[in-house]
Design a protein around this motif. Structure first.
Motif, PDB file in Angstrom:
ATOM      1  N   GLY A   1      12.104 -17.236 -24.604  1.00 17.46           N
ATOM      2  CA  GLY A   1      12.065 -18.673 -24.867  1.00 17.46           C
ATOM      3  C   GLY A   1      12.988 -19.499 -23.996  1.00 17.46           C
ATOM      4  N   GLN A  32      13.899 -29.388 -31.344  1.00 11.26           N
ATOM      5  CA  GLN A  32      13.488 -27.983 -31.339  1.00 11.26           C
ATOM      6  C   GLN A  32      12.134 -27.794 -32.016  1.00 11.26           C
ATOM      7  OE1 GLN A  32      17.035 -26.359 -33.172  1.00 11.26           O
ATOM      8  NE2 GLN A  32      17.729 -25.468 -31.242  1.00 11.26           N
ATOM      9  N   ILE A  33      11.916 -28.519 -33.117  1.00 14.24           N
ATOM     10  CA  ILE A  33      10.612 -28.441 -33.796  1.00 14.24           C
ATOM     11  C   ILE A  33       9.525 -29.021 -32.898  1.00 14.24           C
ATOM     12  CG2 ILE A  33       9.263 -29.347 -35.727  1.00 14.24           C
ATOM     13  CD1 ILE A  33      11.791 -29.104 -37.457  1.00 14.24           C
ATOM     14  N   ASN A  52       9.528 -29.225 -29.640  1.00 14.60           N
ATOM     15  CA  ASN A  52       9.293 -28.294 -28.540  1.00 14.60           C
ATOM     16  C   ASN A  52       8.521 -27.064 -28.992  1.00 14.60           C
ATOM     17  OD1 ASN A  52      10.554 -28.739 -25.693  1.00 14.60           O
ATOM     18  ND2 ASN A  52      11.985 -29.701 -27.104  1.00 14.60           N
ATOM     19  N   GLY A  53       8.805 -26.615 -30.226  1.00 11.17           N
ATOM     20  CA  GLY A  53       8.079 -25.474 -30.773  1.00 11.17           C
ATOM     21  C   GLY A  53       6.590 -25.753 -30.917  1.00 11.17           C
ATOM     22  N   SER A 108       3.078 -17.817 -26.125  1.00  9.70           N
ATOM     23  CA  SER A 108       3.626 -19.173 -26.330  1.00  9.70           C
ATOM     24  C   SER A 108       3.432 -19.631 -27.770  1.00  9.70           C
ATOM     25  CB  SER A 108       2.979 -20.166 -25.354  1.00  9.70           C
ATOM     26  OG  SER A 108       1.646 -20.435 -25.718  1.00  9.70           O
ATOM     27  N   LEU A 154       6.081 -17.854 -29.691  1.00 10.54           N
ATOM     28  CA  LEU A 154       7.378 -18.486 -29.415  1.00 10.54           C
ATOM     29  C   LEU A 154       7.521 -19.797 -30.177  1.00 10.54           C
ATOM     30  CD1 LEU A 154       7.797 -18.010 -25.540  1.00 10.54           C
ATOM     31  CD2 LEU A 154       9.328 -17.130 -27.292  1.00 10.54           C
ATOM     32  N   GLY A 155       6.436 -20.574 -30.192  1.00  5.97           N
ATOM     33  CA  GLY A 155       6.459 -21.860 -30.890  1.00  5.97           C
ATOM     34  C   GLY A 155       6.695 -21.702 -32.373  1.00  5.97           C
ATOM     35  N   LYS A 172       8.097 -19.148 -33.849  1.00  4.79           N
ATOM     36  CA  LYS A 172       9.465 -18.629 -34.023  1.00  4.79           C
ATOM     37  C   LYS A 172      10.486 -19.757 -33.951  1.00  4.79           C
ATOM     38  CE  LYS A 172      13.471 -17.220 -32.051  1.00  4.79           C
ATOM     39  NZ  LYS A 172      14.334 -17.939 -31.086  1.00  4.79           N
ATOM     40  N   ALA A 173      10.290 -20.671 -32.983  1.00  2.00           N
ATOM     41  CA  ALA A 173      11.236 -21.783 -32.812  1.00  2.00           C
ATOM     42  C   ALA A 173      11.255 -22.688 -34.032  1.00  2.00           C
ATOM     43  CB  ALA A 173      10.868 -22.583 -31.559  1.00  2.00           C
ATOM     44  N   ILE A 174      10.067 -22.981 -34.560  1.00  2.00           N
ATOM     45  CA  ILE A 174       9.969 -23.860 -35.739  1.00  2.00           C
ATOM     46  C   ILE A 174      10.586 -23.202 -36.966  1.00  2.00           C
ATOM     47  CG2 ILE A 174       8.358 -24.994 -37.308  1.00  2.00           C
ATOM     48  CD1 ILE A 174       6.447 -25.224 -34.844  1.00  2.00           C
ATOM     49  N   SER A 195      12.847 -20.823 -37.103  1.00  2.00           N
ATOM     50  CA  SER A 195      14.305 -20.669 -36.978  1.00  2.00           C
ATOM     51  C   SER A 195      15.038 -21.980 -37.291  1.00  2.00           C
ATOM     52  CB  SER A 195      14.680 -20.191 -35.565  1.00  2.00           C
ATOM     53  OG  SER A 195      14.348 -21.159 -34.598  1.00  2.00           O
TER      54      SER A 195
END
Length: 406
Positions: free
Chosen positions: A200, A347-348, A350-351, A391, A394-395, A397-399, A401
């Motif tokens: 990421g 971050q959300i 971008n996720g 992707s 990853l998206g 996971k980012a949201i 987290s």
């Protein structure tokens, strides 16, 4: 060889953008916690980055438009177009304004490790003078409005960063067999979240916008596509090598109580001498400076494309956008304020944005009306589907987290 060196530029800026303080920190912690066993994850991130950035570069060279321009033109339904622009604006412009403080702070940590702390007490506030100095350097370089000047500066900074981190890795005397073993994926090597964090930090949405815009600035005809492709592959592999050197340095240092790259720089001195500290700190300084320039630049290109502004880097509107992002970064960094809620929001955004843009990019590079004979081949589509799946992962996971941090 000389001709190839003359064509360096957009890919180098993209590499410089993803090797920021965040990447340096993630690779440092991965090396300290898991040794060499996650080098394969960096290989995966390099491969994924090349696939997506090649699509963005091809779109920019052939269409002579930025990615946000193409989104504005190709999404025909007004509602979807507005939603896409709001999402892009939230993730890239607001996000980069929030992350800019981290970029500048990363450079500050490198400067402080080499030259010492420089603070000014103003009543209840402690003003970090390094933040202001680094912000001023970034402002001057961006204000010139010269793409060629930025190219030369970034080539120099990336070389400085590469030499610094590679020499640090050499000084720590790594185990070559362990390095080769770390390039082979292992299911029990580390937690999935750490692997995703490594990927990421390399595959980031704003680089897709930045790359498409930069190549359209440098190359004006589709005949330059092979050169653009070669340049981005070499540049991203170079960036990946730097990331690997950071992880190897951390893995071979033998350190266990490290929370950041700056901590490791200081901790290396008793083990490997002052040179190790200097090289690590110099690399962190260069990484922070490059990211503190590319983040505002990407935000300005995104706004320019979203609103269809005319004019290049020297236009007043373009300069206003990057100036606002940069000044906010300097403000938060110099007063050591952490805009947590803004960062969480970004971050959300971008996720959500990464898989959405990856899918849109995949769709548009398959359109003959946009790229003609340069649209995706079957092999490119196969590789693209794999990277899009990554992707999406990853998206999510980012949201998740971010949501778990509330």
């Amino acid at each position: 060889m000389r001709n190839f060196l003359n064509n360096l530029g957009p890919g180098i800026l993209v590499s410089a953008a993803f090797i920021g303080p965040g990447t340096v920190t993630v690779c440092t912690l991965a090396g300290v916690e898991f040794g060499y066993s996650l080098l394969w994850a960096l290989l995966l991130s390099i491969f994924s980055c090349i696939i997506l950035q090649e699509m963005a570069a091809r779109l920019g060279v052939v269409s002579q438009k930025g990615l946000s321009d193409v989104i504005r033109e190709e999404i025909k339904k007004p509602l979807f177009r507005v939603l896409a622009i709001i999402l892009i604006f939230s993730a890239i412009v607001i996000g980069n304004a929030a992350y800019e403080a981290g970029n500048i702070t990363g450079a500050v940590l490198g400067a402080e490790a080499i030259f010492g702390i420089q603070n000014l007490q103003l009543g209840d506030f402690t003003l970090n003078l390094w933040s202001i100095f680094i912000g001023a350097v970034a402002f001057i370089l961006l204000f010139t409005g010269s793409y060629k000047t930025l190219e030369k500066i970034f080539i120099g900074l990336v070389l400085l960063m590469s030499i610094s981190f590679v020499l640090t890795a050499i000084l720590t005397k790594p185990d070559i067999l362990e390095i080769l073993n770390g390039l082979i994926p292992k299911s029990n090597a580390a937690g999935l979240l750490t692997v995703m964090a490594i990927v990421g930090t390399t595959v980031v949405p704003y680089n897709l916008f930045l790359h498409a815009s930069l190549v359209s600035e440098k190359w004006k005809e589709a005949s330059y596509l092979p050169i653009a492709r070669k340049e981005l592959i070499v540049s991203i592999i170079l960036g990946g090598t730097v990331s690997m050197a950071i992880l190897i340095s951390a893995a071979s240092s033998g350190l266990t109580n490290v929370n950041s790259a700056a901590d490791m720089a200081v901790s290396l001195e008793p083990l490997f001498g002052k040179f190790a500290t200097w090289f690590m700190s110099l690399g962190l300084l260069a990484a922070g400076i490059t990211s503190s320039i590319t983040a505002p630049l990407a935000a300005a290109y995104v706004v320019k494309g979203c609103f269809g502004w005319k004019g290049g880097m020297k236009s007043a509107k373009f300069k206003t956008v990057w100036a606002v992002v940069l000044i906010l970064g300097v403000f938060f960094s110099s007063l050591q304020i952490n805009p947590i809620e803004i960062i969480r929001f970004a971050q959300i955004a971008n996720g959500i944005l990464l898989p959405v843009i990856a899918i849109f990019l995949f769709w548009v590079v398959n359109k003959a009306s946009v790229l003609g004979k340069h649209r995706n081949s079957k092999l490119q589509n196969t590789l693209g589907v794999l990277v899009i799946a990554l992707s999406v992962f990853l998206g999510i996971k980012a949201i998740l987290s971010v949501l778990q941090s509330f």
